[in-house]
Design an enzyme around this catalytic site. Sequence first.
Site, PDB file in Angstrom:
ATOM      1  N   ASN A 186       0.797  -1.223   0.000  1.00  0.00           N
ATOM      2  CA  ASN A 186       0.000   0.000   0.000  1.00  0.00           C
ATOM      3  C   ASN A 186       0.832   1.276   0.000  1.00  0.00           C
ATOM      4  O   ASN A 186       0.379   2.302  -0.499  1.00  0.00           O
ATOM      5  CB  ASN A 186      -0.912  -0.002   1.231  1.00  0.00           C
ATOM      6  CG  ASN A 186      -1.526   1.361   1.490  1.00  0.00           C
ATOM      7  OD1 ASN A 186      -2.417   1.806   0.783  1.00  0.00           O
ATOM      8  ND2 ASN A 186      -1.028   2.045   2.519  1.00  0.00           N
ATOM      9  N   TYR A 220       3.278  10.131 -11.193  1.00  0.00           N
ATOM     10  CA  TYR A 220       2.424   9.230 -10.405  1.00  0.00           C
ATOM     11  C   TYR A 220       1.630   8.265 -11.284  1.00  0.00           C
ATOM     12  O   TYR A 220       1.635   7.050 -11.030  1.00  0.00           O
ATOM     13  CB  TYR A 220       1.480  10.051  -9.519  1.00  0.00           C
ATOM     14  CG  TYR A 220       0.597   9.207  -8.634  1.00  0.00           C
ATOM     15  CD1 TYR A 220       1.085   8.663  -7.446  1.00  0.00           C
ATOM     16  CD2 TYR A 220      -0.734   8.945  -8.982  1.00  0.00           C
ATOM     17  CE1 TYR A 220       0.272   7.882  -6.636  1.00  0.00           C
ATOM     18  CE2 TYR A 220      -1.542   8.165  -8.180  1.00  0.00           C
ATOM     19  CZ  TYR A 220      -1.040   7.638  -7.006  1.00  0.00           C
ATOM     20  OH  TYR A 220      -1.839   6.861  -6.214  1.00  0.00           O
ATOM     21  N   THR A 242      -7.188  11.753   1.074  1.00  0.00           N
ATOM     22  CA  THR A 242      -6.063  11.398   1.939  1.00  0.00           C
ATOM     23  C   THR A 242      -4.989  12.472   1.813  1.00  0.00           C
ATOM     24  O   THR A 242      -5.069  13.367   0.961  1.00  0.00           O
ATOM     25  CB  THR A 242      -5.448  10.039   1.552  1.00  0.00           C
ATOM     26  OG1 THR A 242      -4.819  10.156   0.268  1.00  0.00           O
ATOM     27  CG2 THR A 242      -6.505   8.936   1.509  1.00  0.00           C
TER      28      THR A 242
END
Length: 241
Positions: free
Chosen positions: A92, A168, A201
């Site tokens: 993760n 990313y 997040t």
Amino acid sequence: MTTHNASTVLVTGATGGLGAETCRRLAAAGHTVWMGVRTLEAGYDVAGKIRVDSPDADVRVVELDVTSDDSVTAAYRAVSESGTGLDVLVNNAGIAGRVAAPTDTVPTDFLPVFGVNLLGPVRVTHIFLPLLAQSPSPRLVMVSSGMGSFAVTNDPARIESTLHGLVYPSSKAALNMVATMYAKALPSIRVVAVDPGYTATALNGFSGTQSVEDGTDAIVEACTADSPAGMFIDRHGPVPW
């Protein structure tokens, strides 16, 4: 959703966001959870908060920096010597890197992001594979992103199509390919790549459009469901590559 009996799960990047929530949900459901953390103090803090709501939770903290061979090897020794075994590995840990337009991106922007988002899962998987392979029902979960899907990022109906960046998205696209190759090479291990969705997040400055609990739905399903809906899934079902 039919689930397996309690298992032992290791989650990297476990002190915040999707990682911490995944640990909370799995521990509350009765699974033994190893929290892989870079900072032990932060890990113990999150584990303590989990135990407030679930006093019987079996939550264990292990120092694990996915960018370090020595750190991951030491974590492997700690988990293997504990006697818990390992049934599920959740890769993760991830970072967003420098936010820049494609035309402003330079080669050095890729290095830290690929180091965590791609090489990290490869490093952790490689080192933990001997222990994972001893499980009767092993699972390997890669926390990817819709940003790594060619179909999703080219779908004007998806918010991912409006988010432009080189680093990313390419790190997650590469992770998806790595997941497919692990699945071919390791037929005895259930390999699932997961798109949490655009979740609020710290990775995106909490700009996501869904809660962290919603964001962990697919991760928890990949860890526990008898039959995940596909090899690349989100909380609604299969995701196109």
